[in-house]
Design a protein around this motif. Structure first.
Motif, PDB file in Angstrom:
ATOM      1  N   VAL A   1       0.858  -1.177   0.000  1.00 54.65           N
ATOM      2  CA  VAL A   1       0.000   0.000   0.000  1.00 54.65           C
ATOM      3  C   VAL A   1       0.897   1.231   0.000  1.00 54.65           C
ATOM      4  CG1 VAL A   1      -1.733   1.261   1.330  1.00 54.65           C
ATOM      5  CG2 VAL A   1      -1.769  -1.232   1.284  1.00 54.65           C
ATOM      6  N   ASP A   2       0.556   2.222  -0.830  1.00 58.28           N
ATOM      7  CA  ASP A   2       1.325   3.456  -0.886  1.00 58.28           C
ATOM      8  C   ASP A   2       1.058   4.261   0.382  1.00 58.28           C
ATOM      9  OD1 ASP A   2       2.840   5.609  -1.624  1.00 58.28           O
ATOM     10  OD2 ASP A   2       1.431   6.353  -3.133  1.00 58.28           O
TER      11      ASP A   2
ATOM     12  N   GLN B   1     -11.603   3.034   4.661  1.00 57.03           N
ATOM     13  CA  GLN B   1     -12.915   3.402   4.141  1.00 57.03           C
ATOM     14  C   GLN B   1     -13.327   2.444   3.023  1.00 57.03           C
ATOM     15  OE1 GLN B   1     -15.003   5.880   5.207  1.00 57.03           O
ATOM     16  NE2 GLN B   1     -13.543   6.130   6.873  1.00 57.03           N
ATOM     17  N   PRO B   2     -14.573   2.010   3.013  1.00 59.74           N
ATOM     18  CA  PRO B   2     -15.041   1.147   1.928  1.00 59.74           C
ATOM     19  C   PRO B   2     -15.309   1.960   0.670  1.00 59.74           C
ATOM     20  CG  PRO B   2     -16.825   1.581   3.438  1.00 59.74           C
ATOM     21  CD  PRO B   2     -15.605   2.223   4.022  1.00 59.74           C
ATOM     22  N   MET B   3     -15.006   1.393  -0.491  1.00 56.52           N
ATOM     23  CA  MET B   3     -15.211   2.088  -1.761  1.00 56.52           C
ATOM     24  C   MET B   3     -16.516   1.674  -2.423  1.00 56.52           C
ATOM     25  SD  MET B   3     -12.741   4.130  -1.961  1.00 56.52           S
ATOM     26  CE  MET B   3     -12.867   4.697  -3.635  1.00 56.52           C
ATOM     27  N   GLU B   4     -16.777   0.366  -2.459  1.00 61.09           N
ATOM     28  CA  GLU B   4     -17.995  -0.115  -3.113  1.00 61.09           C
ATOM     29  C   GLU B   4     -18.344  -1.519  -2.650  1.00 61.09           C
ATOM     30  OE1 GLU B   4     -17.793  -1.050  -7.311  1.00 61.09           O
ATOM     31  OE2 GLU B   4     -15.616  -1.219  -7.156  1.00 61.09           O
ATOM     32  N   ILE B   5     -19.585  -1.874  -2.918  1.00 63.48           N
ATOM     33  CA  ILE B   5     -20.048  -3.226  -2.643  1.00 63.48           C
ATOM     34  C   ILE B   5     -19.973  -3.999  -3.949  1.00 63.48           C
ATOM     35  CG2 ILE B   5     -22.030  -4.619  -2.000  1.00 63.48           C
ATOM     36  CD1 ILE B   5     -22.792  -2.319  -0.122  1.00 63.48           C
TER      37      ILE B   5
ATOM     38  N   LEU C   1     -19.930  -8.200  -0.064  1.00 65.02           N
ATOM     39  CA  LEU C   1     -18.492  -8.236  -0.342  1.00 65.02           C
ATOM     40  C   LEU C   1     -18.047  -6.802  -0.583  1.00 65.02           C
ATOM     41  CD1 LEU C   1     -16.017 -10.052  -0.760  1.00 65.02           C
ATOM     42  CD2 LEU C   1     -16.621 -10.158  -3.185  1.00 65.02           C
ATOM     43  N   VAL C   2     -17.161  -6.314   0.273  1.00 65.03           N
ATOM     44  CA  VAL C   2     -16.764  -4.901   0.262  1.00 65.03           C
ATOM     45  C   VAL C   2     -15.346  -4.751  -0.272  1.00 65.03           C
ATOM     46  CG1 VAL C   2     -16.439  -2.849   1.697  1.00 65.03           C
ATOM     47  CG2 VAL C   2     -18.240  -4.479   2.253  1.00 65.03           C
ATOM     48  N   CYS C   3     -15.169  -3.779  -1.168  1.00 63.90           N
ATOM     49  CA  CYS C   3     -13.849  -3.399  -1.670  1.00 63.90           C
ATOM     50  C   CYS C   3     -13.394  -2.185  -0.862  1.00 63.90           C
ATOM     51  CB  CYS C   3     -13.934  -3.057  -3.151  1.00 63.90           C
ATOM     52  SG  CYS C   3     -12.357  -2.542  -3.843  1.00 63.90           S
ATOM     53  N   TRP C   4     -12.245  -2.306  -0.197  1.00 63.92           N
ATOM     54  CA  TRP C   4     -11.745  -1.247   0.667  1.00 63.92           C
ATOM     55  C   TRP C   4     -10.831  -0.298  -0.087  1.00 63.92           C
ATOM     56  CZ3 TRP C   4     -14.096  -0.759   5.228  1.00 63.92           C
ATOM     57  CH2 TRP C   4     -14.803  -1.853   5.696  1.00 63.92           C
ATOM     58  N   GLN C   5     -10.670   0.894   0.437  1.00 61.75           N
ATOM     59  CA  GLN C   5     -10.037   2.025  -0.233  1.00 61.75           C
ATOM     60  C   GLN C   5      -8.649   1.763  -0.815  1.00 61.75           C
ATOM     61  OE1 GLN C   5      -9.759   5.483   2.219  1.00 61.75           O
ATOM     62  NE2 GLN C   5      -9.609   6.845   0.491  1.00 61.75           N
ATOM     63  N   HIS C   6      -7.699   1.391  -0.040  1.00 59.82           N
ATOM     64  CA  HIS C   6      -6.314   1.283  -0.516  1.00 59.82           C
ATOM     65  C   HIS C   6      -5.901  -0.149  -0.830  1.00 59.82           C
ATOM     66  CE1 HIS C   6      -5.536   5.487   0.125  1.00 59.82           C
ATOM     67  NE2 HIS C   6      -6.057   5.388   1.324  1.00 59.82           N
TER      68      HIS C   6
ATOM     69  N   GLN D   1      -0.586   7.912   0.577  1.00 58.12           N
ATOM     70  CA  GLN D   1      -2.019   8.123   0.417  1.00 58.12           C
ATOM     71  C   GLN D   1      -2.800   7.888   1.703  1.00 58.12           C
ATOM     72  OE1 GLN D   1      -3.227   5.487  -2.682  1.00 58.12           O
ATOM     73  NE2 GLN D   1      -2.144   6.602  -4.279  1.00 58.12           N
ATOM     74  N   ILE D   2      -2.182   7.316   2.706  1.00 58.54           N
ATOM     75  CA  ILE D   2      -2.871   6.974   3.949  1.00 58.54           C
ATOM     76  C   ILE D   2      -2.838   8.163   4.902  1.00 58.54           C
ATOM     77  CG2 ILE D   2      -2.829   5.476   5.970  1.00 58.54           C
ATOM     78  CD1 ILE D   2      -1.639   3.313   4.195  1.00 58.54           C
ATOM     79  N   GLU D   3      -4.007   8.488   5.455  1.00 66.28           N
ATOM     80  CA  GLU D   3      -4.100   9.568   6.429  1.00 66.28           C
ATOM     81  C   GLU D   3      -4.186   8.967   7.826  1.00 66.28           C
ATOM     82  OE1 GLU D   3      -7.216  12.327   5.539  1.00 66.28           O
ATOM     83  OE2 GLU D   3      -6.840  12.140   3.394  1.00 66.28           O
ATOM     84  N   VAL D   4      -3.204   9.307   8.646  1.00 66.03           N
ATOM     85  CA  VAL D   4      -3.162   8.810  10.014  1.00 66.03           C
ATOM     86  C   VAL D   4      -3.524   9.971  10.940  1.00 66.03           C
ATOM     87  CG1 VAL D   4      -1.720   7.767  11.802  1.00 66.03           C
ATOM     88  CG2 VAL D   4      -1.380   7.154   9.408  1.00 66.03           C
TER      89      VAL D   4
END
Length: 91
Positions: free
Chosen positions: A13-14, A29-33, A50-55, A17-20
């Motif tokens: 994972v880059d 964060q989830p992107m889509e189902i 079935l969830v696709c997550w952000q990164h 792009q991650i906010e801590v």
């Protein structure tokens, strides 16, 4: 007996792009189902999504309880309600 760990570029994972948050917590964060299914346990049916997550790519897909996802992320289900409304299947 230790073995050399080899990284898999597709799982990386880059970090730019991650906010801590200041307290050190990172919230995914989830992107889509992607898919839906109903799991049957004896006399109970449990709807899952079935969830696709952000990164994450395809390795980041997870099955989650639909009720929990609807409560925490209602925006993911807005398209589903609009589509069923357009087809006239919703009362």
């Amino acid at each position: 007996m230790l073995r050399l760990a080899r990284s898999k570029p597709r799982l990386m994972v880059d970090v730019k792009q991650i906010e801590v948050r200041p307290d050190g917590i990172y919230e995914e964060q989830p992107m889509e189902i992607v898919d839906r299914r109903v799991q049957t346990l004896r006399n109970r049916e449990i709807p899952k999504v079935l969830v696709c997550w952000q990164h994450h790519r395809t390795e980041g897909l997870t099955w989650e309880l639909e009720s929990t996802m609807r409560r925490q992320y209602p925006q993911l289900f807005a398209d589903v309600a609009d589509n069923s409304n357009a087809r006239g299947t919703r009362k």
